[in-house]
Design a protein around this motif. Structure first.
Motif, PDB file in Angstrom:
ATOM      1  N   UNK A  53     -32.219 122.625-118.259  1.00  0.00           N
ATOM      2  CA  UNK A  53     -31.771 121.672-119.259  1.00  0.00           C
ATOM      3  C   UNK A  53     -30.809 120.646-118.676  1.00  0.00           C
ATOM      4  N   UNK A  54     -29.989 121.041-117.709  1.00  0.00           N
ATOM      5  CA  UNK A  54     -29.004 120.117-117.145  1.00  0.00           C
ATOM      6  C   UNK A  54     -29.688 118.913-116.498  1.00  0.00           C
ATOM      7  N   UNK A  55     -30.707 119.163-115.672  1.00  0.00           N
ATOM      8  CA  UNK A  55     -31.390 118.041-115.036  1.00  0.00           C
ATOM      9  C   UNK A  55     -32.114 117.204-116.077  1.00  0.00           C
ATOM     10  N   UNK A  56     -32.594 117.845-117.131  1.00  0.00           N
ATOM     11  CA  UNK A  56     -33.238 117.136-118.207  1.00  0.00           C
ATOM     12  C   UNK A  56     -32.237 116.206-118.891  1.00  0.00           C
ATOM     13  N   UNK A  57     -31.036 116.679-119.098  1.00  0.00           N
ATOM     14  CA  UNK A  57     -29.982 115.851-119.694  1.00  0.00           C
ATOM     15  C   UNK A  57     -29.623 114.699-118.761  1.00  0.00           C
ATOM     16  N   UNK A  58     -29.642 114.954-117.457  1.00  0.00           N
ATOM     17  CA  UNK A  58     -29.347 113.892-116.495  1.00  0.00           C
ATOM     18  C   UNK A  58     -30.390 112.782-116.621  1.00  0.00           C
ATOM     19  N   UNK A  59     -31.647 113.151-116.662  1.00  0.00           N
ATOM     20  CA  UNK A  59     -32.705 112.167-116.846  1.00  0.00           C
ATOM     21  C   UNK A  59     -32.553 111.474-118.201  1.00  0.00           C
ATOM     22  N   UNK A  60     -32.176 112.235-119.214  1.00  0.00           N
ATOM     23  CA  UNK A  60     -31.926 111.643-120.530  1.00  0.00           C
ATOM     24  C   UNK A  60     -30.852 110.573-120.469  1.00  0.00           C
ATOM     25  N   UNK A  61     -29.786 110.830-119.722  1.00  0.00           N
ATOM     26  CA  UNK A  61     -28.718 109.837-119.583  1.00  0.00           C
ATOM     27  C   UNK A  61     -29.209 108.597-118.833  1.00  0.00           C
ATOM     28  N   UNK A  62     -30.096 108.793-117.872  1.00  0.00           N
ATOM     29  CA  UNK A  62     -30.671 107.646-117.158  1.00  0.00           C
ATOM     30  C   UNK A  62     -31.478 106.787-118.131  1.00  0.00           C
ATOM     31  N   UNK A  63     -32.239 107.421-118.999  1.00  0.00           N
ATOM     32  CA  UNK A  63     -33.017 106.690-120.004  1.00  0.00           C
ATOM     33  C   UNK A  63     -32.088 105.951-120.963  1.00  0.00           C
ATOM     34  N   UNK A  64     -31.010 106.608-121.376  1.00  0.00           N
ATOM     35  CA  UNK A  64     -30.018 105.967-122.239  1.00  0.00           C
ATOM     36  C   UNK A  64     -29.421 104.755-121.522  1.00  0.00           C
ATOM     37  N   UNK A  65     -29.067 104.941-120.256  1.00  0.00           N
ATOM     38  CA  UNK A  65     -28.491 103.849-119.468  1.00  0.00           C
ATOM     39  C   UNK A  65     -29.461 102.674-119.373  1.00  0.00           C
ATOM     40  N   UNK A  92     -36.201 101.767-126.515  1.00  0.00           N
ATOM     41  CA  UNK A  92     -35.922 103.187-126.316  1.00  0.00           C
ATOM     42  C   UNK A  92     -37.227 103.992-126.252  1.00  0.00           C
ATOM     43  N   UNK A  93     -38.144 103.728-127.161  1.00  0.00           N
ATOM     44  CA  UNK A  93     -39.423 104.444-127.162  1.00  0.00           C
ATOM     45  C   UNK A  93     -40.205 104.174-125.872  1.00  0.00           C
ATOM     46  N   UNK A  94     -40.203 102.936-125.419  1.00  0.00           N
ATOM     47  CA  UNK A  94     -40.886 102.602-124.173  1.00  0.00           C
ATOM     48  C   UNK A  94     -40.280 103.376-123.004  1.00  0.00           C
ATOM     49  N   UNK A  95     -38.948 103.435-122.953  1.00  0.00           N
ATOM     50  CA  UNK A  95     -38.280 104.154-121.858  1.00  0.00           C
ATOM     51  C   UNK A  95     -38.501 105.662-121.943  1.00  0.00           C
ATOM     52  N   UNK A  96     -38.512 106.204-123.137  1.00  0.00           N
ATOM     53  CA  UNK A  96     -38.792 107.644-123.318  1.00  0.00           C
ATOM     54  C   UNK A  96     -40.233 107.935-122.909  1.00  0.00           C
ATOM     55  N   UNK A  97     -41.157 107.086-123.341  1.00  0.00           N
ATOM     56  CA  UNK A  97     -42.577 107.298-123.005  1.00  0.00           C
ATOM     57  C   UNK A  97     -42.800 107.307-121.497  1.00  0.00           C
ATOM     58  N   UNK A  98     -42.058 106.485-120.789  1.00  0.00           N
ATOM     59  CA  UNK A  98     -42.216 106.392-119.335  1.00  0.00           C
ATOM     60  C   UNK A  98     -41.953 107.747-118.656  1.00  0.00           C
ATOM     61  N   UNK A 103     -16.272 118.292-121.096  1.00  0.00           N
ATOM     62  CA  UNK A 103     -15.773 116.994-120.644  1.00  0.00           C
ATOM     63  C   UNK A 103     -15.934 116.746-119.143  1.00  0.00           C
ATOM     64  N   UNK A 104     -15.710 117.759-118.337  1.00  0.00           N
ATOM     65  CA  UNK A 104     -15.846 117.580-116.884  1.00  0.00           C
ATOM     66  C   UNK A 104     -17.294 117.257-116.505  1.00  0.00           C
ATOM     67  N   UNK A 105     -18.242 117.838-117.237  1.00  0.00           N
ATOM     68  CA  UNK A 105     -19.661 117.549-117.002  1.00  0.00           C
ATOM     69  C   UNK A 105     -19.957 116.096-117.377  1.00  0.00           C
ATOM     70  N   UNK A 106     -19.412 115.648-118.501  1.00  0.00           N
ATOM     71  CA  UNK A 106     -19.607 114.265-118.946  1.00  0.00           C
ATOM     72  C   UNK A 106     -19.117 113.297-117.874  1.00  0.00           C
ATOM     73  N   UNK A 107     -17.913 113.539-117.374  1.00  0.00           N
ATOM     74  CA  UNK A 107     -17.346 112.647-116.355  1.00  0.00           C
ATOM     75  C   UNK A 107     -18.169 112.709-115.078  1.00  0.00           C
ATOM     76  N   UNK A 108     -18.548 113.907-114.659  1.00  0.00           N
ATOM     77  CA  UNK A 108     -19.359 114.048-113.452  1.00  0.00           C
ATOM     78  C   UNK A 108     -20.694 113.306-113.595  1.00  0.00           C
ATOM     79  N   UNK A 109     -21.319 113.433-114.750  1.00  0.00           N
ATOM     80  CA  UNK A 109     -22.584 112.740-114.986  1.00  0.00           C
ATOM     81  C   UNK A 109     -22.395 111.223-114.927  1.00  0.00           C
ATOM     82  N   UNK A 110     -21.329 110.730-115.515  1.00  0.00           N
ATOM     83  CA  UNK A 110     -21.053 109.285-115.485  1.00  0.00           C
ATOM     84  C   UNK A 110     -20.819 108.810-114.049  1.00  0.00           C
TER      85      UNK A 110
END
Length: 147
Positions: free
Chosen positions: A1-13, A36-42, A106-113
């Motif tokens: 799930x963590x790597x999935x969230x990382x990719x999710x943040x890239x899509x958000x970005x 957003x839908x186009x980026x998610x579909x990709x 919070x530390x995960x949030x900062x690390x991801x950013x």
């Protein structure tokens, strides 16, 4: 799930960066949901936490003024409109998560950013992002402790 969230943040970005760019160019055809839908579909085959992506995109968009107000005193030498677009979007995502996405530590949030800044920002972006979000976290914790 963590790597999935990382990719999710890239899509958000990607989505929020395009929004910032197109709106600053007075693009009246811009539609956040379409982008957003186009980026998610990709990345559809690699992402399963689509609700997380949508929550961040919509949340950051709805709280942009508040996020900017919170960031201004933390980085007084950098007016919001003078922060590089990529750094500003990463800061918005990170700060939104610190304030509203309580299930992520919070530390995960900062690390991801910081990781997003290393991958997509400029040479000093990761240090800048780390410093600003670290200060934001301290301010949030101090505020909670004084309640």
């Amino acid at each position: 799930m963590a790597s999935n969230r990382h990719l999710g943040r890239i899509i958000v970005l990607q989505t929020l960066y395009e929004q910032d760019f197109r709106l600053s160019s007075n693009d009246t055809s811009f539609d956040i949901d379409e982008v957003m839908e186009r980026n998610i579909d990709r990345y559809q085959k690699m992402v399963d936490d689509i609700d997380f992506i949508k929550r961040l995109v919509k949340g950051v968009g709805s709280k942009e003024e508040e996020l900017n107000s919170t960031l201004k005193p933390i980085a007084p030498d950098w007016p919001i409109d003078q922060i590089a677009r990529m750094d500003r979007v990463i800061l918005h995502i990170g700060l939104y998560e610190l304030l509203y996405e309580k299930e992520t530590p919070p530390k995960v949030v900062i690390n991801e950013a910081v990781e997003l800044a290393k991958s997509f920002g400029g040479e000093n972006s990761s240090k800048f992002i780390n410093g600003v979000l670290g200060t934001a976290l301290k301010n949030i914790e101090d505020k909670q402790a004084s309640k």
